[in-house]
Design an enzyme around this catalytic site. Structure first.
Site, PDB file in Angstrom:
ATOM      1  N   HIS A   1      12.591  -1.383  -3.803  1.00 32.98           N
ATOM      2  CA  HIS A   1      11.730  -2.175  -4.698  1.00 32.98           C
ATOM      3  C   HIS A   1      12.436  -2.505  -6.018  1.00 32.98           C
ATOM      4  O   HIS A   1      12.297  -3.600  -6.555  1.00 32.98           O
ATOM      5  CB  HIS A   1      10.434  -1.395  -4.965  1.00 32.98           C
TER       6      HIS A   1
ATOM      7  N   TYR B   1       1.963  -0.547  -4.421  1.00 33.59           N
ATOM      8  CA  TYR B   1       0.740  -1.363  -4.527  1.00 33.59           C
ATOM      9  C   TYR B   1      -0.500  -0.526  -4.155  1.00 33.59           C
ATOM     10  O   TYR B   1      -1.628  -0.934  -4.433  1.00 33.59           O
ATOM     11  CB  TYR B   1       0.778  -2.588  -3.602  1.00 33.59           C
TER      12      TYR B   1
ATOM     13  N   LYS C   1       8.000  -1.621   0.708  1.00 33.83           N
ATOM     14  CA  LYS C   1       9.104  -1.324  -0.223  1.00 33.83           C
ATOM     15  C   LYS C   1       9.133   0.146  -0.621  1.00 33.83           C
ATOM     16  O   LYS C   1       8.078   0.752  -0.844  1.00 33.83           O
ATOM     17  CB  LYS C   1       8.963  -2.190  -1.490  1.00 33.83           C
TER      18      LYS C   1
ATOM     19  N   ASP D   1       3.593  -9.201   2.890  1.00 39.45           N
ATOM     20  CA  ASP D   1       4.545  -8.472   2.051  1.00 39.45           C
ATOM     21  C   ASP D   1       3.840  -7.384   1.245  1.00 39.45           C
ATOM     22  O   ASP D   1       3.133  -7.679   0.277  1.00 39.45           O
ATOM     23  CB  ASP D   1       5.233  -9.453   1.091  1.00 39.45           C
TER      24      ASP D   1
END
Ligand code: A2P
Length: 313
Positions: free
Chosen positions: A115, A57, A82, A52
Protein backbone atom coordinates in the site's frame (compact mmCIF):
# COMPACT_ATOMS: atom_id res chain seq x y z
CA UNK A 1 -22.88 12.96 -30.51
CA UNK A 2 -23.55 9.21 -30.31
CA UNK A 3 -20.69 7.11 -28.99
CA UNK A 4 -18.97 5.14 -31.74
CA UNK A 5 -18.07 1.67 -30.42
CA UNK A 6 -14.66 1.97 -32.06
CA UNK A 7 -14.07 4.97 -29.84
CA UNK A 8 -14.18 3.02 -26.58
CA UNK A 9 -11.00 2.76 -24.52
CA UNK A 10 -9.35 -0.63 -23.88
CA UNK A 11 -11.42 -2.68 -21.46
CA UNK A 12 -8.44 -4.76 -20.29
CA UNK A 13 -4.69 -4.39 -19.88
CA UNK A 14 -2.31 -7.31 -20.26
CA UNK A 15 0.02 -7.45 -17.26
CA UNK A 16 3.54 -8.95 -17.37
CA UNK A 17 2.15 -12.18 -15.85
CA UNK A 18 -0.05 -12.53 -18.94
CA UNK A 19 -3.20 -11.85 -16.88
CA UNK A 20 -5.79 -9.50 -18.35
CA UNK A 21 -6.89 -6.93 -15.79
CA UNK A 22 -10.14 -4.99 -16.37
CA UNK A 23 -9.13 -1.33 -16.71
CA UNK A 24 -12.10 0.11 -14.81
CA UNK A 25 -12.53 -0.97 -11.21
CA UNK A 26 -14.59 0.04 -8.20
CA UNK A 27 -12.58 1.87 -5.51
CA UNK A 28 -13.46 0.99 -1.89
CA UNK A 29 -11.59 3.55 0.22
CA UNK A 30 -13.97 5.19 2.73
CA UNK A 31 -16.80 2.80 1.87
CA UNK A 32 -18.51 1.79 5.12
CA UNK A 33 -18.88 -2.03 5.22
CA UNK A 34 -22.69 -1.97 5.35
CA UNK A 35 -22.73 0.21 2.21
CA UNK A 36 -19.93 -1.67 0.46
CA UNK A 37 -21.80 -4.99 0.41
CA UNK A 38 -24.65 -3.66 -1.80
CA UNK A 39 -22.19 -1.43 -3.71
CA UNK A 40 -20.03 -4.37 -4.77
CA UNK A 41 -23.10 -6.48 -5.49
CA UNK A 42 -24.56 -3.71 -7.64
CA UNK A 43 -21.27 -2.99 -9.39
CA UNK A 44 -20.82 -6.63 -10.39
CA UNK A 45 -24.43 -6.88 -11.50
CA UNK A 46 -24.08 -3.86 -13.80
CA UNK A 47 -20.84 -5.06 -15.34
CA UNK A 48 -17.81 -4.18 -13.19
CA UNK A 49 -15.28 -7.01 -13.03
CA UNK A 50 -12.61 -5.35 -10.90
CA UNK A 51 -12.86 -4.37 -7.23
CA UNK A 52 -10.02 -2.59 -5.46
CA UNK A 53 -9.80 -3.09 -1.71
CA UNK A 54 -7.21 -2.69 1.04
CA UNK A 55 -6.77 -4.05 4.53
CA UNK A 56 -6.65 -0.56 6.07
CA UNK A 57 -10.04 0.30 4.54
CA UNK A 58 -11.51 -2.08 7.14
CA UNK A 59 -14.03 -3.53 4.71
CA UNK A 60 -12.49 -6.66 3.20
CA UNK A 61 -15.25 -8.87 4.66
CA UNK A 62 -17.87 -6.64 3.02
CA UNK A 63 -16.05 -6.75 -0.30
CA UNK A 64 -16.07 -10.56 -0.20
CA UNK A 65 -19.72 -10.65 0.88
CA UNK A 66 -20.76 -8.33 -1.96
CA UNK A 67 -18.92 -10.57 -4.40
CA UNK A 68 -20.71 -13.68 -3.12
CA UNK A 69 -24.13 -11.98 -3.09
CA UNK A 70 -23.65 -10.82 -6.70
CA UNK A 71 -23.70 -14.39 -7.95
CA UNK A 72 -20.85 -13.59 -10.34
CA UNK A 73 -18.21 -16.31 -10.50
CA UNK A 74 -15.14 -15.51 -8.41
CA UNK A 75 -12.87 -16.40 -11.33
CA UNK A 76 -14.54 -13.72 -13.47
CA UNK A 77 -13.74 -10.93 -11.00
CA UNK A 78 -10.40 -9.18 -10.50
CA UNK A 79 -9.87 -8.70 -6.76
CA UNK A 80 -7.09 -6.48 -5.41
CA UNK A 81 -6.21 -5.80 -1.82
CA UNK A 82 -3.21 -4.16 -0.15
CA UNK A 83 -0.64 -4.95 2.52
CA UNK A 84 -0.79 -2.40 5.32
CA UNK A 85 2.24 -0.54 6.71
CA UNK A 86 2.17 -2.37 10.06
CA UNK A 87 2.77 -5.73 8.36
CA UNK A 88 6.06 -4.92 6.59
CA UNK A 89 8.33 -7.16 8.64
CA UNK A 90 9.14 -9.99 6.24
CA UNK A 91 7.83 -12.58 8.71
CA UNK A 92 4.50 -10.71 8.96
CA UNK A 93 3.83 -10.61 5.22
CA UNK A 94 2.47 -14.12 4.60
CA UNK A 95 0.26 -14.03 7.73
CA UNK A 96 -1.11 -10.64 6.56
CA UNK A 97 -1.99 -12.12 3.17
CA UNK A 98 -3.68 -15.12 4.79
CA UNK A 99 -5.66 -12.77 7.05
CA UNK A 100 -6.84 -10.77 4.02
CA UNK A 101 -7.84 -13.93 2.15
CA UNK A 102 -9.74 -15.13 5.18
CA UNK A 103 -11.62 -11.82 5.55
CA UNK A 104 -12.41 -11.75 1.84
CA UNK A 105 -13.39 -15.42 1.93
CA UNK A 106 -11.16 -16.12 -1.08
CA UNK A 107 -8.56 -18.73 -1.96
CA UNK A 108 -6.32 -16.37 -3.93
CA UNK A 109 -5.94 -12.71 -4.90
CA UNK A 110 -5.61 -11.43 -8.44
CA UNK A 111 -3.42 -8.59 -7.24
CA UNK A 112 -1.76 -7.69 -3.97
CA UNK A 113 -0.20 -4.27 -3.58
CA UNK A 114 2.25 -2.88 -1.06
CA UNK A 115 0.00 0.00 0.00
CA UNK A 116 2.90 2.35 0.88
CA UNK A 117 6.68 2.07 0.97
CA UNK A 118 6.52 2.97 4.69
CA UNK A 119 6.82 0.50 7.57
CA UNK A 120 5.02 1.50 10.75
CA UNK A 121 4.26 0.35 14.26
CA UNK A 122 0.76 1.25 15.42
CA UNK A 123 -2.24 2.78 13.69
CA UNK A 124 -3.42 5.35 16.21
CA UNK A 125 -2.88 8.85 14.86
CA UNK A 126 -0.24 10.62 16.93
CA UNK A 127 1.25 7.35 18.15
CA UNK A 128 2.46 5.91 14.84
CA UNK A 129 6.16 5.07 14.80
CA UNK A 130 8.32 4.68 11.68
CA UNK A 131 10.17 1.34 11.50
CA UNK A 132 13.49 0.86 9.78
CA UNK A 133 12.38 -1.92 7.43
CA UNK A 134 13.20 -1.59 3.76
CA UNK A 135 10.35 -2.02 1.28
CA UNK A 136 12.81 -4.18 -0.69
CA UNK A 137 12.81 -6.74 2.14
CA UNK A 138 9.02 -6.56 2.40
CA UNK A 139 8.80 -7.03 -1.38
CA UNK A 140 10.95 -10.18 -1.22
CA UNK A 141 8.44 -11.68 1.20
CA UNK A 142 5.61 -10.70 -1.18
CA UNK A 143 7.44 -12.46 -4.03
CA UNK A 144 7.37 -15.65 -2.00
CA UNK A 145 3.58 -15.34 -1.74
CA UNK A 146 3.34 -15.43 -5.55
CA UNK A 147 5.37 -18.62 -5.55
CA UNK A 148 2.97 -20.13 -3.01
CA UNK A 149 0.11 -19.50 -5.45
CA UNK A 150 -1.85 -17.32 -3.02
CA UNK A 151 -1.61 -14.23 -5.18
CA UNK A 152 -1.36 -14.07 -8.98
CA UNK A 153 0.22 -10.61 -9.27
CA UNK A 154 2.03 -8.19 -6.97
CA UNK A 155 2.49 -4.46 -7.33
CA UNK A 156 3.00 -1.24 -5.42
CA UNK A 157 1.14 1.93 -4.53
CA UNK A 158 2.18 5.45 -3.51
CA UNK A 159 5.84 5.06 -4.47
CA UNK A 160 8.14 7.86 -5.61
CA UNK A 161 10.39 7.47 -8.64
CA UNK A 162 13.44 7.01 -6.39
CA UNK A 163 11.65 4.19 -4.55
CA UNK A 164 10.53 2.54 -7.79
CA UNK A 165 14.08 2.67 -9.15
CA UNK A 166 15.43 0.98 -6.04
CA UNK A 167 12.73 -1.70 -6.09
CA UNK A 168 13.13 -2.42 -9.82
CA UNK A 169 16.88 -2.80 -9.33
CA UNK A 170 16.44 -5.27 -6.47
CA UNK A 171 13.42 -7.43 -7.28
CA UNK A 172 13.13 -10.95 -8.69
CA UNK A 173 9.48 -10.46 -9.66
CA UNK A 174 8.76 -7.01 -11.07
CA UNK A 175 5.75 -5.11 -9.76
CA UNK A 176 3.01 -5.50 -12.39
CA UNK A 177 1.71 -1.98 -11.83
CA UNK A 178 1.87 1.14 -9.71
CA UNK A 179 -1.35 2.47 -8.21
CA UNK A 180 -1.15 6.20 -7.56
CA UNK A 181 -3.21 9.36 -7.23
CA UNK A 182 -3.82 10.86 -10.65
CA UNK A 183 -6.37 13.35 -11.99
CA UNK A 184 -6.23 16.62 -13.86
CA UNK A 185 -5.17 18.52 -10.73
CA UNK A 186 -2.26 16.04 -10.35
CA UNK A 187 -1.21 14.90 -13.84
CA UNK A 188 2.45 14.07 -12.98
CA UNK A 189 3.37 13.88 -16.64
CA UNK A 190 7.12 13.43 -16.10
CA UNK A 191 6.40 10.55 -13.71
CA UNK A 192 3.95 9.11 -16.30
CA UNK A 193 6.79 9.21 -18.86
CA UNK A 194 9.08 7.38 -16.42
CA UNK A 195 6.50 4.60 -16.07
CA UNK A 196 6.26 4.28 -19.85
CA UNK A 197 10.06 4.15 -20.10
CA UNK A 198 10.38 1.28 -17.61
CA UNK A 199 7.22 -0.49 -18.81
CA UNK A 200 5.19 -0.07 -15.62
CA UNK A 201 1.43 0.25 -15.92
CA UNK A 202 -0.34 2.95 -13.86
CA UNK A 203 -3.65 2.58 -12.07
CA UNK A 204 -5.11 5.97 -11.18
CA UNK A 205 -6.94 6.44 -7.90
CA UNK A 206 -9.03 9.49 -7.00
CA UNK A 207 -9.72 10.18 -10.70
CA UNK A 208 -12.50 12.59 -9.65
CA UNK A 209 -9.97 14.84 -7.90
CA UNK A 210 -11.60 17.07 -5.31
CA UNK A 211 -15.07 15.52 -5.71
CA UNK A 212 -14.48 13.63 -2.46
CA UNK A 213 -15.97 15.80 0.36
CA UNK A 214 -13.23 14.71 2.77
CA UNK A 215 -10.76 16.81 0.76
CA UNK A 216 -12.85 19.98 1.10
CA UNK A 217 -11.10 21.53 4.11
CA UNK A 218 -7.66 21.59 2.50
CA UNK A 219 -8.69 22.38 -1.03
CA UNK A 220 -8.39 25.83 -2.53
CA UNK A 221 -9.26 24.68 -6.04
CA UNK A 222 -12.57 24.94 -7.91
CA UNK A 223 -14.73 21.79 -7.93
CA UNK A 224 -13.31 19.72 -10.76
CA UNK A 225 -16.79 18.60 -11.88
CA UNK A 226 -17.69 22.27 -12.52
CA UNK A 227 -14.84 22.84 -14.98
CA UNK A 228 -16.43 24.38 -18.11
CA UNK A 229 -14.12 22.58 -20.57
CA UNK A 230 -14.86 19.22 -18.94
CA UNK A 231 -18.58 20.05 -19.00
CA UNK A 232 -18.46 20.92 -22.69
CA UNK A 233 -16.57 17.72 -23.56
CA UNK A 234 -19.17 15.79 -21.54
CA UNK A 235 -21.97 17.44 -23.49
CA UNK A 236 -20.23 16.65 -26.81
CA UNK A 237 -20.16 12.91 -26.03
CA UNK A 238 -23.48 12.80 -24.16
CA UNK A 239 -21.79 11.73 -20.91
CA UNK A 240 -21.29 13.36 -17.50
CA UNK A 241 -18.26 15.34 -16.27
CA UNK A 242 -17.40 12.42 -13.95
CA UNK A 243 -17.42 10.14 -17.02
CA UNK A 244 -14.98 12.52 -18.74
CA UNK A 245 -12.57 12.41 -15.78
CA UNK A 246 -12.68 8.60 -15.67
CA UNK A 247 -12.34 8.44 -19.47
CA UNK A 248 -9.33 10.76 -19.27
CA UNK A 249 -7.33 8.19 -17.32
CA UNK A 250 -8.30 5.35 -19.65
CA UNK A 251 -7.62 7.48 -22.73
CA UNK A 252 -4.11 8.20 -21.46
CA UNK A 253 -3.46 4.45 -21.10
CA UNK A 254 -4.02 4.03 -17.36
CA UNK A 255 -6.50 1.86 -15.53
CA UNK A 256 -8.79 3.71 -13.15
CA UNK A 257 -10.65 3.21 -9.86
CA UNK A 258 -13.56 5.59 -9.24
CA UNK A 259 -14.98 5.03 -5.75
CA UNK A 260 -18.67 5.20 -5.06
CA UNK A 261 -21.20 3.59 -2.77
CA UNK A 262 -24.12 5.19 -4.63
CA UNK A 263 -25.75 2.69 -7.01
CA UNK A 264 -26.72 5.30 -9.58
CA UNK A 265 -23.15 6.72 -9.67
CA UNK A 266 -21.63 3.24 -9.80
CA UNK A 267 -23.68 2.62 -12.95
CA UNK A 268 -22.96 6.11 -14.31
CA UNK A 269 -19.20 5.69 -13.88
CA UNK A 270 -19.13 2.78 -16.33
CA UNK A 271 -19.94 5.07 -19.24
CA UNK A 272 -16.53 5.84 -20.70
CA UNK A 273 -15.26 7.03 -24.08
CA UNK A 274 -11.90 7.31 -25.78
CA UNK A 275 -11.16 11.03 -25.60
CA UNK A 276 -9.37 12.62 -28.55
CA UNK A 277 -5.90 14.10 -28.20
CA UNK A 278 -7.58 17.47 -28.65
CA UNK A 279 -9.93 16.79 -25.70
CA UNK A 280 -7.00 15.67 -23.52
CA UNK A 281 -5.02 18.80 -24.35
CA UNK A 282 -8.04 21.05 -23.76
CA UNK A 283 -8.59 19.52 -20.29
CA UNK A 284 -4.88 19.91 -19.45
CA UNK A 285 -4.95 23.55 -20.53
CA UNK A 286 -8.08 24.28 -18.48
CA UNK A 287 -6.36 22.90 -15.34
CA UNK A 288 -2.93 24.47 -15.95
CA UNK A 289 -1.57 25.89 -12.71
CA UNK A 290 -4.30 24.18 -10.66
CA UNK A 291 -2.40 21.56 -8.71
CA UNK A 292 -3.18 19.56 -5.59
CA UNK A 293 -2.10 16.22 -4.18
CA UNK A 294 -4.99 15.16 -1.94
CA UNK A 295 -3.73 11.88 -0.51
CA UNK A 296 -0.53 12.61 1.39
CA UNK A 297 -0.35 11.03 4.83
CA UNK A 298 3.35 11.79 5.40
CA UNK A 299 2.55 13.78 8.55
CA UNK A 300 0.61 10.87 10.06
CA UNK A 301 2.93 8.00 9.19
CA UNK A 302 6.23 9.77 9.98
CA UNK A 303 7.54 8.96 6.51
CA UNK A 304 8.11 11.46 3.69
CA UNK A 305 6.13 10.16 0.74
CA UNK A 306 6.48 11.25 -2.91
CA UNK A 307 10.02 12.57 -2.36
CA UNK A 308 11.49 14.14 -5.49
CA UNK A 309 8.22 14.13 -7.44
CA UNK A 310 7.27 17.39 -9.04
CA UNK A 311 3.54 17.79 -8.53
CA UNK A 312 3.54 20.89 -10.75
CA UNK A 313 4.37 19.23 -14.03
P1 A2P B 1 -20.18 8.40 -3.10
O1 A2P B 1 -19.31 7.22 -2.75
O2 A2P B 1 -20.92 8.93 -1.91
O3 A2P B 1 -21.07 8.13 -4.28
P2 A2P B 1 -12.60 9.36 -6.21
O4 A2P B 1 -12.79 7.96 -6.66
O5 A2P B 1 -12.04 10.24 -7.28
O6 A2P B 1 -11.76 9.46 -4.94
O7 A2P B 1 -14.02 9.99 -5.85
C1 A2P B 1 -14.80 9.45 -4.84
C2 A2P B 1 -15.84 10.47 -4.39
O8 A2P B 1 -16.62 10.90 -5.50
C3 A2P B 1 -16.81 9.89 -3.42
O9 A2P B 1 -17.11 10.93 -2.49
C4 A2P B 1 -18.04 9.54 -4.26
O10 A2P B 1 -19.24 9.64 -3.51
C5 A2P B 1 -18.00 10.59 -5.34
N1 A2P B 1 -18.48 10.15 -6.66
C6 A2P B 1 -18.28 8.97 -7.26
N2 A2P B 1 -18.82 8.94 -8.48
C7 A2P B 1 -19.40 10.14 -8.68
C8 A2P B 1 -20.13 10.73 -9.73
N3 A2P B 1 -20.37 10.06 -10.86
N4 A2P B 1 -20.57 12.00 -9.59
C9 A2P B 1 -20.31 12.69 -8.45
N5 A2P B 1 -19.64 12.20 -7.41
C10 A2P B 1 -19.18 10.93 -7.50
Amino acid sequence: MTIDLEQLPATHVKLPSGDLMPTLGLGCWQSPPEQLIPAVQHALNVGYRHIDGATIYGNEEALGEGLRRSGVDRKDVWVTTKLWNTEHRPEDVLPALKASLSKLGLEYLDLWLMHYPAANEGNEIGKIVALDISYVDTWRAMEECVELGLVRNIGVSNFSQIELEKLLANCRIRPVLHQMERHCYLPQNAFMAYHRKVGLHITAYSPLGNTNPSFADRDPLPPILDNEVIKSIAAKYGITPANVLISLQLSEGNSVLPKSVTPQRITENLRVVQLSEEDIQAIAKSCAGLRCRYCDFSHITMYKFYEGLNDDD
